[in-house]
Write a protein that holds these residues in place. Structure first.
Motif, PDB file in Angstrom:
ATOM      1  N   LYS A 122     -21.404 -30.186  14.777  1.00 17.21           N
ATOM      2  CA  LYS A 122     -21.466 -31.530  14.292  1.00 17.21           C
ATOM      3  C   LYS A 122     -21.126 -31.417  12.815  1.00 17.21           C
ATOM      4  O   LYS A 122     -20.131 -32.574  12.653  1.00 17.21           O
ATOM      5  N   SER A 123     -20.241 -29.915  12.421  1.00 17.05           N
ATOM      6  CA  SER A 123     -19.761 -30.452  10.865  1.00 17.05           C
ATOM      7  C   SER A 123     -18.216 -30.073  11.212  1.00 17.05           C
ATOM      8  O   SER A 123     -17.200 -29.671  11.864  1.00 17.05           O
ATOM      9  N   MET A 124     -17.587 -31.583  10.822  1.00 17.98           N
ATOM     10  CA  MET A 124     -16.286 -32.004  10.628  1.00 17.98           C
ATOM     11  C   MET A 124     -15.086 -30.006   9.956  1.00 17.98           C
ATOM     12  O   MET A 124     -14.394 -30.113  10.295  1.00 17.98           O
ATOM     13  N   LEU A 125     -16.559 -29.501   8.751  1.00 16.77           N
ATOM     14  CA  LEU A 125     -15.530 -27.999   8.234  1.00 16.77           C
ATOM     15  C   LEU A 125     -15.569 -27.083   9.267  1.00 16.77           C
ATOM     16  O   LEU A 125     -14.306 -26.385   9.891  1.00 16.77           O
ATOM     17  N   LEU A 126     -16.177 -27.052  10.365  1.00 13.51           N
ATOM     18  CA  LEU A 126     -16.711 -26.687  11.278  1.00 13.51           C
ATOM     19  C   LEU A 126     -16.052 -26.514  13.147  1.00 13.51           C
ATOM     20  O   LEU A 126     -15.433 -25.560  13.249  1.00 13.51           O
ATOM     21  N   GLY A 127     -15.840 -27.492  12.863  1.00 10.37           N
ATOM     22  CA  GLY A 127     -14.684 -27.477  14.047  1.00 10.37           C
ATOM     23  C   GLY A 127     -13.638 -28.401  13.954  1.00 10.37           C
ATOM     24  O   GLY A 127     -12.728 -28.443  14.855  1.00 10.37           O
ATOM     25  N   VAL A 128     -13.252 -28.815  12.890  1.00 12.87           N
ATOM     26  CA  VAL A 128     -11.629 -29.052  12.499  1.00 12.87           C
ATOM     27  C   VAL A 128     -10.775 -28.176  11.211  1.00 12.87           C
ATOM     28  O   VAL A 128      -9.641 -27.630  11.642  1.00 12.87           O
ATOM     29  N   ILE A 129     -11.288 -28.672  10.245  1.00 15.99           N
ATOM     30  CA  ILE A 129     -10.610 -28.062   8.924  1.00 15.99           C
ATOM     31  C   ILE A 129     -10.388 -26.422   9.187  1.00 15.99           C
ATOM     32  O   ILE A 129      -9.499 -25.945   8.792  1.00 15.99           O
ATOM     33  N   SER A 130     -11.405 -25.539   9.592  1.00 13.66           N
ATOM     34  CA  SER A 130     -11.596 -24.473   9.571  1.00 13.66           C
ATOM     35  C   SER A 130     -10.655 -23.356  11.001  1.00 13.66           C
ATOM     36  O   SER A 130      -9.649 -23.076  10.669  1.00 13.66           O
ATOM     37  N   PRO A 131     -10.774 -24.129  11.979  1.00 11.54           N
ATOM     38  CA  PRO A 131      -9.330 -24.150  12.888  1.00 11.54           C
ATOM     39  C   PRO A 131      -8.302 -24.132  12.584  1.00 11.54           C
ATOM     40  O   PRO A 131      -7.613 -23.595  12.751  1.00 11.54           O
ATOM     41  N   ILE A 132      -7.711 -25.393  11.556  1.00 12.73           N
ATOM     42  CA  ILE A 132      -6.437 -25.684  11.778  1.00 12.73           C
ATOM     43  C   ILE A 132      -6.218 -24.610  10.977  1.00 12.73           C
ATOM     44  O   ILE A 132      -4.746 -24.014  10.844  1.00 12.73           O
ATOM     45  N   LEU A 133      -7.349 -24.383   9.198  1.00 15.19           N
ATOM     46  CA  LEU A 133      -6.555 -23.606   8.391  1.00 15.19           C
ATOM     47  C   LEU A 133      -6.625 -21.304   9.037  1.00 15.19           C
ATOM     48  O   LEU A 133      -5.300 -20.894   9.044  1.00 15.19           O
ATOM     49  N   ALA A 134      -7.607 -21.084   9.854  1.00 18.18           N
ATOM     50  CA  ALA A 134      -6.711 -19.863  10.523  1.00 18.18           C
ATOM     51  C   ALA A 134      -6.056 -20.286  11.715  1.00 18.18           C
ATOM     52  O   ALA A 134      -4.838 -18.903  11.629  1.00 18.18           O
ATOM     53  N   GLU A 135      -4.820 -21.070  12.192  1.00 23.31           N
ATOM     54  CA  GLU A 135      -3.601 -20.940  13.402  1.00 23.31           C
ATOM     55  C   GLU A 135      -2.464 -21.349  12.082  1.00 23.31           C
ATOM     56  O   GLU A 135      -1.616 -20.560  12.131  1.00 23.31           O
ATOM     57  N   LEU A 136      -3.399 -21.368  10.778  1.00 23.38           N
ATOM     58  CA  LEU A 136      -2.111 -21.435   9.166  1.00 23.38           C
ATOM     59  C   LEU A 136      -2.128 -20.464   8.848  1.00 23.38           C
ATOM     60  O   LEU A 136      -0.488 -19.675   8.732  1.00 23.38           O
ATOM     61  N   GLY A 137      -3.072 -19.610   9.203  1.00 20.79           N
ATOM     62  CA  GLY A 137      -3.348 -18.134   8.819  1.00 20.79           C
ATOM     63  C   GLY A 137      -2.020 -17.514   9.399  1.00 20.79           C
ATOM     64  O   GLY A 137      -1.651 -16.374   8.781  1.00 20.79           O
ATOM     65  N   SER A 138      -2.334 -17.335  10.427  1.00 22.55           N
ATOM     66  CA  SER A 138      -2.535 -16.963  11.556  1.00 22.55           C
ATOM     67  C   SER A 138      -0.922 -16.560  12.202  1.00 22.55           C
ATOM     68  O   SER A 138      -0.201 -15.924  12.093  1.00 22.55           O
ATOM     69  N   LEU A 139      -0.248 -18.442  11.493  1.00 25.26           N
ATOM     70  CA  LEU A 139       1.483 -18.271  11.595  1.00 25.26           C
ATOM     71  C   LEU A 139       1.830 -17.272  10.729  1.00 25.26           C
ATOM     72  O   LEU A 139       3.398 -16.693  10.632  1.00 25.26           O
ATOM     73  N   MET A 140       1.080 -17.152   9.514  1.00 29.19           N
ATOM     74  CA  MET A 140       1.708 -16.954   7.973  1.00 29.19           C
ATOM     75  C   MET A 140       2.115 -15.295   8.607  1.00 29.19           C
ATOM     76  O   MET A 140       2.850 -14.784   7.717  1.00 29.19           O
ATOM     77  N   VAL A 141       0.779 -14.698   8.987  1.00 26.83           N
ATOM     78  CA  VAL A 141       0.850 -13.060   9.483  1.00 26.83           C
ATOM     79  C   VAL A 141       2.052 -13.078  10.217  1.00 26.83           C
ATOM     80  O   VAL A 141       2.499 -12.206  10.095  1.00 26.83           O
ATOM     81  N   LEU A 142       1.838 -14.207  11.778  1.00 30.01           N
ATOM     82  CA  LEU A 142       2.798 -13.585  12.297  1.00 30.01           C
ATOM     83  C   LEU A 142       4.908 -13.940  11.725  1.00 30.01           C
ATOM     84  O   LEU A 142       4.962 -12.501  11.380  1.00 30.01           O
ATOM     85  N   PHE A 143       4.771 -14.607  11.027  1.00 26.33           N
ATOM     86  CA  PHE A 143       5.797 -14.817  10.767  1.00 26.33           C
ATOM     87  C   PHE A 143       5.789 -13.963   9.327  1.00 26.33           C
ATOM     88  O   PHE A 143       7.623 -13.386   9.270  1.00 26.33           O
ATOM     89  N   GLY A 144       5.616 -13.398   8.792  1.00 29.50           N
ATOM     90  CA  GLY A 144       5.610 -12.145   7.349  1.00 29.50           C
ATOM     91  C   GLY A 144       5.853 -11.119   8.942  1.00 29.50           C
ATOM     92  O   GLY A 144       6.639 -10.149   8.408  1.00 29.50           O
TER      93      GLY A 144
END
Length: 65
Positions: free
Chosen positions: A11-33
């Motif tokens: 039900k939560s937009m934070l858990l359903g949308v925002i957190s997965p997007i932030l996790a993807e961005l963090g994963s990309l930062m780790v990968l490119f680093g």
């Protein structure tokens, strides 16, 4: 997560949308680093290829049963 949010299981937009997007961005930062490290190609790439190969054969095994 996106699919569960769209289906209404989350039900939560934070858990359903925002957190997965932030996790993807963090994963990309780790990968490119990690790609900046000179050991990336000779060490990480074969390990990733092995994991993908094992996942491929495992999925074929599951679908053949």
């Amino acid at each position: 997560m996106f699919r569960l949010w769209q289906q209404g299981h989350i039900k939560s937009m934070l858990l359903g949308v925002i957190s997965p997007i932030l996790a993807e961005l963090g994963s990309l930062m780790v990968l490119f680093g990690g790609m900046q490290n000179p050991l990336f190609l000779p060490v990480c790439l074969p390990i990733c290829a092995l994991v993908l190969l094992l996942a491929y054969f495992y999925s074929r095994y599951l679908h053949s049963r």
